[in-house]
Design a protein around this motif. Structure first.
Motif, PDB file in Angstrom:
ATOM      1  N   UNK A  31     -10.731  78.959 101.281  1.00  0.00           N
ATOM      2  CA  UNK A  31     -11.036  77.722 101.810  1.00  0.00           C
ATOM      3  C   UNK A  31     -11.791  76.924 100.641  1.00  0.00           C
ATOM      4  N   UNK A  32     -12.342  75.458 100.991  1.00  0.00           N
ATOM      5  CA  UNK A  32     -12.822  74.742 100.000  1.00  0.00           C
ATOM      6  C   UNK A  32     -13.992  75.584  99.305  1.00  0.00           C
ATOM      7  N   UNK A  33     -15.086  76.012  99.818  1.00  0.00           N
ATOM      8  CA  UNK A  33     -16.110  76.549  99.595  1.00  0.00           C
ATOM      9  C   UNK A  33     -15.741  77.791  98.385  1.00  0.00           C
ATOM     10  N   UNK A  34     -14.551  78.794  98.815  1.00  0.00           N
ATOM     11  CA  UNK A  34     -14.164  79.409  97.981  1.00  0.00           C
ATOM     12  C   UNK A  34     -13.639  79.039  96.615  1.00  0.00           C
ATOM     13  N   UNK A  35     -12.820  77.980  96.903  1.00  0.00           N
ATOM     14  CA  UNK A  35     -12.264  77.255  95.639  1.00  0.00           C
ATOM     15  C   UNK A  35     -13.363  76.826  94.676  1.00  0.00           C
ATOM     16  N   UNK A  70     -20.570  71.532  93.527  1.00  0.00           N
ATOM     17  CA  UNK A  70     -19.423  71.005  93.159  1.00  0.00           C
ATOM     18  C   UNK A  70     -18.466  70.496  94.311  1.00  0.00           C
ATOM     19  N   UNK A  71     -18.594  71.520  95.547  1.00  0.00           N
ATOM     20  CA  UNK A  71     -17.893  71.008  96.713  1.00  0.00           C
ATOM     21  C   UNK A  71     -18.422  69.534  97.132  1.00  0.00           C
ATOM     22  N   UNK A  72     -19.532  69.298  96.969  1.00  0.00           N
ATOM     23  CA  UNK A  72     -20.145  67.894  97.410  1.00  0.00           C
ATOM     24  C   UNK A  72     -19.716  66.861  96.616  1.00  0.00           C
ATOM     25  N   UNK A  73     -19.697  67.084  95.266  1.00  0.00           N
ATOM     26  CA  UNK A  73     -19.153  66.013  94.275  1.00  0.00           C
ATOM     27  C   UNK A  73     -17.731  65.888  94.207  1.00  0.00           C
ATOM     28  N   UNK A  74     -17.056  67.048  94.430  1.00  0.00           N
ATOM     29  CA  UNK A  74     -15.651  66.919  94.235  1.00  0.00           C
ATOM     30  C   UNK A  74     -14.891  66.397  95.768  1.00  0.00           C
ATOM     31  N   UNK A  75     -15.186  67.066  96.742  1.00  0.00           N
ATOM     32  CA  UNK A  75     -14.691  66.671  98.084  1.00  0.00           C
ATOM     33  C   UNK A  75     -15.485  65.251  98.908  1.00  0.00           C
ATOM     34  N   UNK A  76     -16.534  65.340  98.879  1.00  0.00           N
ATOM     35  CA  UNK A  76     -17.474  64.202  99.461  1.00  0.00           C
ATOM     36  C   UNK A  76     -17.573  63.057  98.819  1.00  0.00           C
ATOM     37  N   UNK A  77     -17.896  63.134  97.279  1.00  0.00           N
ATOM     38  CA  UNK A  77     -18.033  61.987  96.411  1.00  0.00           C
ATOM     39  C   UNK A  77     -16.725  61.678  95.652  1.00  0.00           C
ATOM     40  N   UNK A  78     -15.562  62.535  95.695  1.00  0.00           N
ATOM     41  CA  UNK A  78     -14.531  62.210  94.950  1.00  0.00           C
ATOM     42  C   UNK A  78     -14.609  62.079  93.457  1.00  0.00           C
TER      43      UNK A  78
END
Length: 60
Positions: free
Chosen positions: A2-6, A37-45
């Motif tokens: 999943x995205x968190x593991x990635x 990282x998840x928040x930066x990459x997936x939410x804030x793009x």
């Protein structure tokens, strides 16, 4: 995976490239970096490299 593991894998890879002793870091700190990282990459793009660098630098 999943995205968190990635996200965690991306953070760990970045830390290894920066020659950081991962064994000395608390698992909670690594998890927080992965979340940021998840928040930066997936939410804030954010760009991949900037997202991981920002996530790690905020907690170091």
């Amino acid at each position: 995976m999943d995205h968190m593991e990635d996200s965690k894998m991306e953070v760990l890879n970045y830390l290894r490239k920066q020659n950081v002793d991962i064994a000395a870091l608390d698992e909670a700190v690594i998890d927080e970096m992965a979340y940021r990282y998840y928040k930066n990459y997936y939410s804030y793009e954010m760009d991949h490299d900037f997202a991981v660098m920002d996530a790690v630098e905020e907690l170091f």
